[in-house]
Design a protein around this motif. Structure first.
Motif, short mmCIF file in Angstrom:
data_model
loop_
_atom_site.label_atom_id
_atom_site.label_comp_id
_atom_site.label_asym_id
_atom_site.label_seq_id
_atom_site.Cartn_x
_atom_site.Cartn_y
_atom_site.Cartn_z
N ILE A 1 71.40 138.71 49.26
CA ILE A 1 72.59 138.19 49.94
C ILE A 1 72.20 137.60 51.30
N ASN A 2 71.34 138.28 52.06
CA ASN A 2 70.90 137.76 53.36
C ASN A 2 70.15 136.43 53.21
N SER A 3 69.36 136.33 52.15
CA SER A 3 68.66 135.06 51.90
C SER A 3 69.66 133.93 51.66
N GLN A 4 70.73 134.23 50.92
CA GLN A 4 71.76 133.22 50.68
C GLN A 4 72.48 132.86 51.97
N ILE A 5 72.74 133.83 52.83
CA ILE A 5 73.39 133.55 54.12
C ILE A 5 72.49 132.67 54.98
N THR B 1 90.59 114.00 58.12
CA THR B 1 90.93 115.40 58.36
C THR B 1 89.64 116.22 58.41
N TYR B 2 89.49 116.95 59.52
CA TYR B 2 88.30 117.79 59.70
C TYR B 2 88.70 119.28 59.62
N GLY B 3 87.74 120.10 59.19
CA GLY B 3 87.99 121.55 59.09
C GLY B 3 86.69 122.34 59.14
N SER B 4 86.85 123.62 59.11
CA SER B 4 85.66 124.49 59.16
C SER B 4 84.83 124.31 57.88
N HIS B 5 83.55 124.49 58.02
CA HIS B 5 82.63 124.34 56.89
C HIS B 5 82.93 125.44 55.85
N PRO B 6 83.05 125.09 54.56
CA PRO B 6 83.37 126.13 53.54
C PRO B 6 82.30 127.20 53.41
N LEU B 7 81.07 126.88 53.80
CA LEU B 7 80.02 127.89 53.71
C LEU B 7 80.23 129.01 54.72
N LEU B 8 81.02 128.73 55.77
CA LEU B 8 81.33 129.80 56.72
C LEU B 8 82.17 130.89 56.04
N SER B 9 83.13 130.45 55.21
CA SER B 9 83.95 131.42 54.47
C SER B 9 83.10 132.17 53.44
N GLU B 10 82.17 131.44 52.83
CA GLU B 10 81.30 132.10 51.85
C GLU B 10 80.41 133.14 52.53
N ALA C 1 81.17 134.84 55.17
CA ALA C 1 82.01 135.99 55.51
C ALA C 1 82.16 136.92 54.30
N ASN C 2 82.34 136.33 53.10
CA ASN C 2 82.43 137.15 51.89
C ASN C 2 81.11 137.87 51.59
N LEU C 3 80.01 137.14 51.84
CA LEU C 3 78.71 137.77 51.59
C LEU C 3 78.46 138.92 52.55
N GLN D 1 80.75 140.81 53.79
CA GLN D 1 81.57 141.92 53.31
C GLN D 1 80.86 142.68 52.17
N GLN D 2 80.17 141.91 51.32
CA GLN D 2 79.42 142.54 50.23
C GLN D 2 78.28 143.39 50.79
N ILE D 3 77.63 142.89 51.85
CA ILE D 3 76.56 143.67 52.49
C ILE D 3 77.12 144.96 53.09
N ALA D 4 78.28 144.87 53.72
CA ALA D 4 78.90 146.05 54.31
C ALA D 4 79.27 147.06 53.22
N PHE D 5 79.75 146.56 52.07
CA PHE D 5 80.10 147.45 50.96
C PHE D 5 78.85 148.16 50.42
N ASN D 6 77.74 147.42 50.28
CA ASN D 6 76.49 148.03 49.82
C ASN D 6 75.95 149.06 50.82
N ASP D 7 76.13 148.75 52.10
CA ASP D 7 75.69 149.71 53.12
C ASP D 7 76.50 151.01 53.06
N ASN D 8 77.80 150.88 52.77
CA ASN D 8 78.63 152.08 52.62
C ASN D 8 78.17 152.92 51.43
N LEU D 9 77.86 152.22 50.31
CA LEU D 9 77.35 152.95 49.15
C LEU D 9 76.03 153.64 49.46
#
Length: 352
Positions: free
Chosen positions: A164-168, A212-221, A223-225, A227-235
């Motif tokens: 996941i960190n590599s993807q980020i 029309t300009y907006g935030s980069h969609p990879l920023l949202s991705e 954020a989800n990644l 969250q997945q890291i935080a979930f794995n750390d909790n486990l």
């Protein structure tokens, strides 16, 4: 005078009940035969007492059947050993060498089984010390398995977080090149102006492009990644926190496990082979029980035949002679019947 004889008769009847001898026949025999049965009775009582104790120990210690189950096991073991010893006592002595070998082996097997169980009582304290070492080794083995499972689970979670960190990191490189804001959409607006008759100017159409300009969609991705890291750390933290509890629970379970018969046999083997003194003590106890079990075999073949067995043999011989006489009588009667049948056939076939 009769009152003094009653206990002796009762003891002799009890001995006949245990050994399988015929009391009515034995009462007519000499004192030698009665003494032989008394000796067998004493030996049987010793063996039955030991085996009743063995049956009680086995039922309560390994079958975990409680006191009542131990009493049942004690009676059952006593009955079995009586039947086995009767095979030796009442067996034929025609082929004395073969009989001695078979009965001796049977006595050795019975003695060995009984000694194995009783040795676990006599060497109880030594077994307890060895058992502690066995329990510690088993705890170490079980906890190692639990730790390995936990390490494998944590390593899998760490591996997932690394992916996941590599993807980020890849997403951050793309974001750095294109910027945090990117063009999301483009719209075109057309504005028409009518003709002005006063100034005599023609109508005009103007086209306006809106972006029309907006935030980069990879920023949202990302954020989800995260969250997945935080979930794995909790486990992972949960696995680490529960690891000690699992280890302690497994230790308690191993310590509360009932003693295994084979485990204690292995401990006795280790004790017997650990030193010369241990082996000597073990075999002293073993041979003691072997000789107790061989009481019956020794009594059977050392005293020889007494008048009881001679009477039994005489009765057998009389029975055989009677059977032979009956067989001859039957054959003679059969021959007479055949002669009568032949005569009747001659009379019926006489020409008229």
């Amino acid at each position: 005078m009769n009152k003094l004889i009653i206990p002796e008769d009762l003891w002799l009847k009890f001995g006949c009940f245990l050994s399988g001898h015929n009391y009515k026949l034995l009462s007519e025999c000499s004192e030698t035969s009665k003494k032989y049965v008394r000796k067998l009775t004493s030996a049987l009582l010793i063996i039955c007492t030991i085996w009743s104790f063995v049956g009680y120990l086995f039922a309560t210690r390994y079958a975990e059947s409680g006191v009542f189950g131990g009493i049942i096991g004690s009676i059952f073991a006593g009955l079995i050993i009586i039947q086995i010893e009767r095979q030796i006592i009442l067996g034929s002595t025609k082929n004395i060498i073969l009989t001695l070998i078979i009965r001796g082996l049977l006595g050795l097997i019975v003695a060995f089984i009984g000694a194995l169980i009783l040795d676990q009582v006599f060497f109880k304290n030594d077994i307890a010390r060895k058992k502690e070492d066995l329990i510690e080794a088993r705890i170490s083995e079980r906890t190692q398995i639990i730790n390995n499972k936990a390490k494998l689970s944590i390593a899998q979670l760490n591996s997932n977080n690394s992916v996941i960190n590599s993807q980020i990191d890849k997403n951050n490189l793309i974001i750095a090149k294109s910027g945090f804001k990117i063009q999301l959409a483009t719209s075109t607006t057309k504005v028409s102006t009518p003709q002005n008759p006063v100034e005599n100017t023609p109508g005009n159409t103007q086209t306006t492009t809106n972006k029309t300009y907006g935030s980069h969609p990879l920023l949202s991705e990302n954020a989800n990644l995260r969250q997945q890291i935080a979930f794995n750390d909790n486990l992972k933290n949960k696995e680490i926190n529960e690891l000690q509890g699992k280890v302690e629970k497994e230790k308690d379970r191993v310590r509360k496990e009932p003693p295994g018969f084979l485990d204690e046999l292995n401990i006795i083997h280790d004790l017997a082979t650990s030193s010369f003194i241990s082996a000597f003590a073990y075999f002293i106890f073993l041979f003691f029980f072997v000789f107790i079990e061989l009481f019956i075999v020794i009594a059977k073949f050392s005293d020889g035949e007494n008048d009881y067995y001679k009477i039994v043999a005489f009765q057998e011989k009389i029975r055989e002679e009677r059977l032979i006489a009956l067989e001859k009588k039957r054959a003679a009667a059969l021959g007479s019947d055949q002669n009568i049948d032949s005569t009747n056939s001659l009379i019926s076939n006489t020409p008229k």
